[in-house]
Design an enzyme around this catalytic site. Structure first.
Site, PDB file in Angstrom:
ATOM      1  N   ASP A  91       1.037  -4.537  -1.664  1.00 22.39           N
ATOM      2  CA  ASP A  91       1.048  -3.131  -1.280  1.00 22.39           C
ATOM      3  C   ASP A  91       1.009  -2.329  -2.578  1.00 22.39           C
ATOM      4  OD1 ASP A  91       1.128  -0.710   0.024  1.00 22.39           O
ATOM      5  OD2 ASP A  91       2.766  -1.259   1.374  1.00 22.39           O
TER       6      ASP A  91
HETATM    7  C1  BGC Z   1       1.175   1.706   2.221  1.00 26.13           C
HETATM    8  C2  BGC Z   1       0.053   0.828   2.706  1.00 26.13           C
HETATM    9  C3  BGC Z   1      -1.260   1.447   2.331  1.00 26.13           C
HETATM   10  C4  BGC Z   1      -1.294   1.645   0.821  1.00 26.13           C
HETATM   11  C5  BGC Z   1      -2.569   2.271   0.321  1.00 26.13           C
HETATM   12  C6  BGC Z   1       1.044   2.067   0.765  1.00 26.13           C
HETATM   13  O1  BGC Z   1       1.941   3.059   0.405  1.00 26.13           O
HETATM   14  O2  BGC Z   1       2.407   1.082   2.466  1.00 26.13           O
HETATM   15  O3  BGC Z   1       0.132   0.637   4.088  1.00 26.13           O
HETATM   16  O4  BGC Z   1      -2.319   0.667   2.789  1.00 26.13           O
HETATM   17  O5  BGC Z   1      -0.232   2.506   0.444  1.00 26.13           O
HETATM   18  O6  BGC Z   1      -2.641   3.604   0.689  1.00 26.13           O
END
Ligand code: BGC
Length: 751
Positions: free
Chosen positions: A245
């Site tokens: 993530d």
């Molecule tokens: C989120 C993800 C997301 C990623 C990219 C993160 O903060 O938890 O679900 O895909 O950001 O935006």
């Protein structure tokens, strides 16, 4: 057979091509595949013609373009999309074929926008109604979430666009998501939390997966030895790529050795407040990884495995000859979004006021901010910029065009801000309420459209809700409206359950989720009866927050405490899975004798620990076991027609039941099959969902639904043996219209 041979051959070809590529690549090129080159992209191997990886959120549509080096919107004018209903709504359809349509459609949009990976679907389970991201997930039951995510993934990937199943694993809350250390038993882990991920990779064939922010066994999930090496890549033999993530990587050594393949969003790019240094090469899998390789501290096998997984991802997508050009905002996609929304809306209460059939000239008053505001904007990374978003007010105006339609805002939430709340003053709320109530007195019917929204601490990433009740004075507003005009229909947008102190005062309640581009049309379709509602709840709506075990336990169950505050047996051993039996023994005793500290920690300790103390008794499993009254049970949803269930029969392992539409309009019913073990050596839930089928019935029509019980349906996860076990004895099969509306029971004997 022939097609299987081709598939095997194609896989061999791919591995052979990867071997060939690897043999030409330098160490630097192999390492460079493993970390970002911008906020959402990572490099290929330019010298050898291997293309870059373009990722995008996800999961409800293709997000607007984000700047190369920061989180701001790029401000393009050609990046609008079709917004599909939120995944909670998809789950509420109980219709896997709609999940396939959803995946295929969103995949076509992603392909059109030249994305390699769409960041979704989310399959974390619903543990607390406060979780700001429940709307991105598929409810509290692992079978339902599995059954819906598999066709979504297959549909999506049929476009040559990879899914990225998230957030692996145990990321069931937003509060302290960056560090909270989750303690859970292996039984709960395997029986509940891992199951949708297992289905996603083994049945869905997911090409990538996202490691989550939180910790498990004192290690961050994005480089967690047990979750990634032992389980995902070991036990499940998965060959895809693990993507962190964004900002979930914290350590070079662990990232290298514990199964992370691509590092994204780390804070070393100089663009966040935590960043001391300003280049992507400073990522944990950047220069630091390369230097370790050069010093001979990383075996070839690991370097090649990571590079191979990234090359595989690129081969399956960018280098696939199956990928087309995709399409965006097509009529088909808009129609798909509407169809999913129509089938996901859940009718929770109706004393007969619905469907609405107001005569021409009647006065309809629409009240509520959610009737007009965008519910695609905000909410965090799942935000979307739909080309068109039909508001409920617009949908109602179009459908009931010959009525007089008035609008009153009723309440106001303040600005949608990410990471901050900008609440309205009480005087503003009072005057908005008074205005709406005044207008309600003069109306023939009132349609209230409220609920949660995508502001911080509502249904939004990065923070959880602060309480179970609706905000902005809505409870009082609804009560006063109902007093002023008893002909009131309440329509709620949310991805979560909420308290309903006004429920007995209103004649109808419609749960509408977040419905995307076609929201207003779908709502009007259901209110008018053009579409007969057929959605069923994918999670339990409890009467009060503390009916959910996570909250009954106090801070230990949510949102966590510092380890020193953990009472026994929760102190456990850091870094070891919890013991299911000990957890369940304590839970069954109502946690008597255990003092749960309700002391709030500040979230800055970096080691706050949370115990999933309800263990395997999540959601309805808990409510069943303790016979807790609920507001609306899992699997519940009404129709404008009535269904009559025949007496179910069993022949060997095959259960059949006939269902008849005994009303005047066509409708759809979700027939649910639950299984319970009558006697077992471990505590088992009263019953668990094992099969379901949605059937369409014309008035008077009858259909037979069949379910053949599989061995797996009888098993629990034995954490001592580390395997799935079915114990001989009798099992009860429950056939129902919801988890609390059981129409018939049967016995099955396992020898
Ligand atoms: C989120 C993800 C997301 C990623 C990219 C993160 O903060 O938890 O679900 O895909 O950001 O935006």
């Amino acid at each position: 057979m022939a097609s299987m041979f081709t598939a095997v051959q194609a896989a061999d070809d791919m591995e052979a091509r990867i071997d060939e590529l690897l043999s030409h690549m330098t160490l630097e090129e192999k390492v460079r595949l493993c970390y970002a080159q911008s906020k959402f992209t990572s490099p290929g191997v330019p010298r050898l013609g291997v293309p870059e990886v373009y990722t995008s959120d996800g999961p409800h549509g293709v997000r607007m373009e984000i700047n190369w080096n920061d989180w701001n919107h790029a401000g393009w004018t050609n990046d609008s999309c079709t917004a599909f209903p939120a995944l909670t709504c998809l789950a509420a359809t109980w219709q896997p074929e709609l999940a396939r349509l959803y995946g295929r459609s969103v995949g076509e949009e992603a392909r059109y926008r030249k994305k390699t990976v769409l960041l979704g679907p989310g399959v974390n389970l619903y543990r607390t109604p406060l979780n700001g991201r429940n709307f991105e997930y598929m409810g509290e039951d692992p079978l339902l979430a599995s059954s819906m995510c598999v066709p979504y993934i297959q549909g999506l990937q049929s476009n040559g666009v990879a899914c990225c199943v998230k957030h692996y694993a145990l990321n069931e809350q937003e509060t302290w998501r960056g560090h909270v250390d989750v303690r859970v038993s292996d039984r709960a882990l395997y029986e509940l939390y891992l199951r949708p991920f297992h289905a996603a990779v083994t049945e869905g064939g997911a090409w990538s997966l996202m490691g989550s922010y939180n910790q498990y066994l004192d290690q961050h999930a994005s480089h967690n030895a047990r979750l990634l090496n032992d389980i995902l890549k070991g036990e499940w033999q998965w060959d895809g790529a693990v993507i962190s993530d964004w900002g979930a990587t914290h350590n070079t050594q662990e990232a290298i050795f514990n199964g992370l393949d691509l590092e994204m969003g780390s804070y070393t790019d100089g663009l966040s407040s935590e960043a001391p240094i300003n280049t992507y090469d400073d990522y944990y899998l950047g220069r630091a990884y390369l230097e370790k390789c050069k010093r001979g501290e990383v075996p070839e096998s690991i370097i090649n495995d990571k590079a191979r997984r990234m090359l595989r991802l690129i081969m399956r997508t960018e280098m696939s000859d199956r990928k087309g050009y995709g399409s965006i905002n097509s009529l088909e996609h808009v129609a798909a979004a509407r169809a999913i929304a129509q089938e996901g809306i859940v009718l929770l209460k109706n004393n007969g006021i619905l469907p609405l059939a107001p005569a021409a000239g009647k006065r309809i008053l629409v009240v509520g901010e959610n009737a007009t505001r965008s519910l695609c904007a905000g909410g965090g990374s799942s935000e979307l910029k739909p080309r068109d978003e039909v508001s409920p007010l617009r949908g109602i105006k179009e459908r009931f065009g010959d009525c007089e339609i008035e609008y009153a805002q009723g309440y106001a939430s303040g600005r949608a801000m990410y990471g901050n709340t900008d609440e309205m003053q009480q005087v503003t709320l009072d005057s908005l309420r008074n205005e709406a109530v005044e207008k309600a007195r003069r109306a023939d019917v009132v349609i209230y459209v409220g609920g949660l929204n995508k502001n911080h601490q509502q249904d939004c990433e990065g923070g959880d809700r602060l309480g179970y009740n609706l905000s902005y004075g809505q409870d009082r507003l609804i009560s006063e409206l109902a007093k002023a005009n008893p002909n009131i229909v309440v329509v709620m947008a949310s991805g979560n359950a909420y308290a309903m102190p006004w429920l007995s005062e209103v004649p109808a309640l419609v749960q509408s989720w977040y419905l995307g581009s076609e929201a207003g049309h779908a709502i009007a379709d259901v209110l008018s009866g053009d579409v007969n509602p057929s959605g069923k709840l994918p999670f339990t709506m409890a009467k009060q927050l503390t009916d959910y075990p996570a909250h009954k336990m106090g801070s230990v169950g949510y949102p966590g405490v510092t380890p020193e505050l953990l009472p026994q047996p929760y102190g456990g051993e850091a870094g070891k899975p919890m013991n299911s039996k000990a957890l369940l023994d304590a839970a069954v005793k109502g946690w008597k004798g255990i003092s749960f500290s309700t002391a709030q920690c500040d979230g800055k300790k970096k080691n706050e620990t949370e115990v999933y103390g309800e263990d395997i008794l999540l959601g309805y499993r808990w409510m069943d076991y303790f016979k807790t009254q609920v507001q609306f049970p899992f699997g519940y949803g009404m129709s404008y027609t009535t269904f009559e269930y025949g007496k179910p029969a069993i022949d060997g392992r095959t259960v059949t039941v006939t269902v008849k539409n005994t009303g005047k309009v066509a409708g759809k019913e979700v027939v649910q099959f639950y299984v319970g073990d009558d006697k077992a050596s471990v505590l088992r839930p009263v019953k668990e969902l094992k099969h379901f089928e949605k059937i369409a019935l014309a008035p008077g029509e009858e259909k037979t639904v069949t379910y053949t019980v599989k061995d797996d349906d009888l098993k629990f996860f034995d954490e001592n043996k580390h395997e799935w076990v079915a114990e001989p004895g009798t099992f009860t099969i429950y056939v129902g219209a919801s988890s609390r509306d059981i129409k018939g029971q049967l016995k099955l004997n396992l020898k």
